[in-house]
Design a protein around this motif. Structure first.
Motif, PDB file in Angstrom:
ATOM      1  N   UNK A   1       0.948  -1.022  -0.007  1.00  0.00           N
ATOM      2  CA  UNK A   1      -0.074   0.048  -0.108  1.00  0.00           C
ATOM      3  C   UNK A   1       0.938   1.230  -0.074  1.00  0.00           C
ATOM      4  N   UNK A   2       0.331   2.258  -1.000  1.00  0.00           N
ATOM      5  CA  UNK A   2       1.212   3.423  -0.806  1.00  0.00           C
ATOM      6  C   UNK A   2       0.357   4.284   0.247  1.00  0.00           C
ATOM      7  N   UNK A   3       1.120   5.617   0.549  1.00  0.00           N
ATOM      8  CA  UNK A   3       0.524   6.647   1.405  1.00  0.00           C
ATOM      9  C   UNK A   3      -0.741   7.137   0.760  1.00  0.00           C
ATOM     10  N   UNK A   4      -0.698   7.130  -0.535  1.00  0.00           N
ATOM     11  CA  UNK A   4      -2.043   7.793  -1.429  1.00  0.00           C
ATOM     12  C   UNK A   4      -3.324   6.605  -1.120  1.00  0.00           C
ATOM     13  N   UNK A   5      -2.579   5.376  -1.596  1.00  0.00           N
ATOM     14  CA  UNK A   5      -3.542   4.355  -1.054  1.00  0.00           C
ATOM     15  C   UNK A   5      -4.248   4.350   0.234  1.00  0.00           C
ATOM     16  N   UNK A   6      -3.467   4.408   1.177  1.00  0.00           N
ATOM     17  CA  UNK A   6      -4.162   4.583   2.704  1.00  0.00           C
ATOM     18  C   UNK A   6      -5.102   5.919   2.752  1.00  0.00           C
ATOM     19  N   UNK A   7      -4.669   7.022   2.105  1.00  0.00           N
ATOM     20  CA  UNK A   7      -5.412   8.006   2.358  1.00  0.00           C
ATOM     21  C   UNK A   7      -6.857   7.930   1.616  1.00  0.00           C
TER      22      UNK A   7
ATOM     23  N   UNK B   1      -1.028   2.038   9.846  1.00  0.00           N
ATOM     24  CA  UNK B   1      -0.526   2.992   9.034  1.00  0.00           C
ATOM     25  C   UNK B   1      -1.220   4.551   8.950  1.00  0.00           C
ATOM     26  N   UNK B   2      -2.497   4.254   9.416  1.00  0.00           N
ATOM     27  CA  UNK B   2      -3.340   5.563   9.601  1.00  0.00           C
ATOM     28  C   UNK B   2      -4.600   5.112  10.405  1.00  0.00           C
ATOM     29  N   UNK B   3      -5.179   6.316  11.200  1.00  0.00           N
ATOM     30  CA  UNK B   3      -6.184   5.949  11.829  1.00  0.00           C
ATOM     31  C   UNK B   3      -6.932   7.504  12.126  1.00  0.00           C
ATOM     32  N   UNK B   4      -8.230   7.235  12.066  1.00  0.00           N
ATOM     33  CA  UNK B   4      -9.004   8.458  12.077  1.00  0.00           C
ATOM     34  C   UNK B   4     -10.303   8.041  13.071  1.00  0.00           C
ATOM     35  N   UNK B   5     -10.292   9.111  14.159  1.00  0.00           N
ATOM     36  CA  UNK B   5     -11.327   8.800  14.966  1.00  0.00           C
ATOM     37  C   UNK B   5     -12.629   9.964  14.884  1.00  0.00           C
ATOM     38  N   UNK B   6     -13.787   9.672  14.285  1.00  0.00           N
ATOM     39  CA  UNK B   6     -14.493  10.700  14.170  1.00  0.00           C
ATOM     40  C   UNK B   6     -15.269  10.936  15.673  1.00  0.00           C
TER      41      UNK B   6
ATOM     42  N   UNK C   1     -12.936  -0.678  -1.329  1.00  0.00           N
ATOM     43  CA  UNK C   1     -13.448  -0.481  -2.655  1.00  0.00           C
ATOM     44  C   UNK C   1     -12.847   0.585  -3.475  1.00  0.00           C
ATOM     45  N   UNK C   2     -12.517   1.697  -2.682  1.00  0.00           N
ATOM     46  CA  UNK C   2     -11.701   2.834  -3.196  1.00  0.00           C
ATOM     47  C   UNK C   2     -10.656   2.466  -3.935  1.00  0.00           C
ATOM     48  N   UNK C   3      -9.867   1.354  -3.736  1.00  0.00           N
ATOM     49  CA  UNK C   3      -8.803   0.718  -4.465  1.00  0.00           C
ATOM     50  C   UNK C   3      -9.078   0.189  -5.951  1.00  0.00           C
TER      51      UNK C   3
END
Length: 134
Positions: free
Chosen positions: A7-13, A42-47, A131-133
């Motif tokens: 996974x690239x950084x762009x993929x993760x985003x 690699x990344x996490x977001x808490x809404x 699915x965004x990939x």
């Protein structure tokens, strides 16, 4: 030597953004975590509005799906059906539905873990992110 897709950084985003969009469309407060194939965050977001514990659960669901190379819900089902010995599996704290592996060309390259709503909805959000990939 073997070649490994990563996974690239762009993929993760992109995965994180698509998963967040799915959660927001449904007005679901969740935490979304993306990890690599070794279960490393690699990344996490808490809404806003999600329970703080979800920040611990989502990465563990992702790690479980990445290391196990299958949906984390598979382990939950095995345990619920009586195979409780699986609770002693090392580094598998997220054996709850909501962790989904990211598979590219038949190879697991990472996973998404979501926590905050019903388990099936967590998995729905994770799949929307993947699915965004394409």
């Amino acid at each position: 030597m073997l070649t490994k897709t990563m996974l690239s950084a762009d993929d993760v985003a992109n995965v994180l953004a698509a998963a967040e969009a799915e959660a927001r469309t449904n007005n679901w407060a969740v935490t979304i975590a993306v990890c690599d194939d070794g279960g490393h965050l690699l990344a996490m977001k808490r809404l806003d509005g999600v329970a703080p514990i979800s920040a611990y659960i989502a990465p563990e669901k992702a790690r479980c799906a990445a290391l196990g190379r299958r949906d984390s819900g598979v382990y939950e089902k095995m345990i619920n059906e009586g195979r409780v010995s699986f609770l002693s599996a090392p580094v598998m704290a997220g054996m709850l539905e909501g962790g989904v592996p990211i598979v590219v060309g038949g190879q697991v390259v990472g996973a998404v873990g979501v926590s905050g709503v019903k388990s099936s909805e967590d998995a729905q959000i994770a799949r929307a992110g993947i699915a965004a990939l394409g």
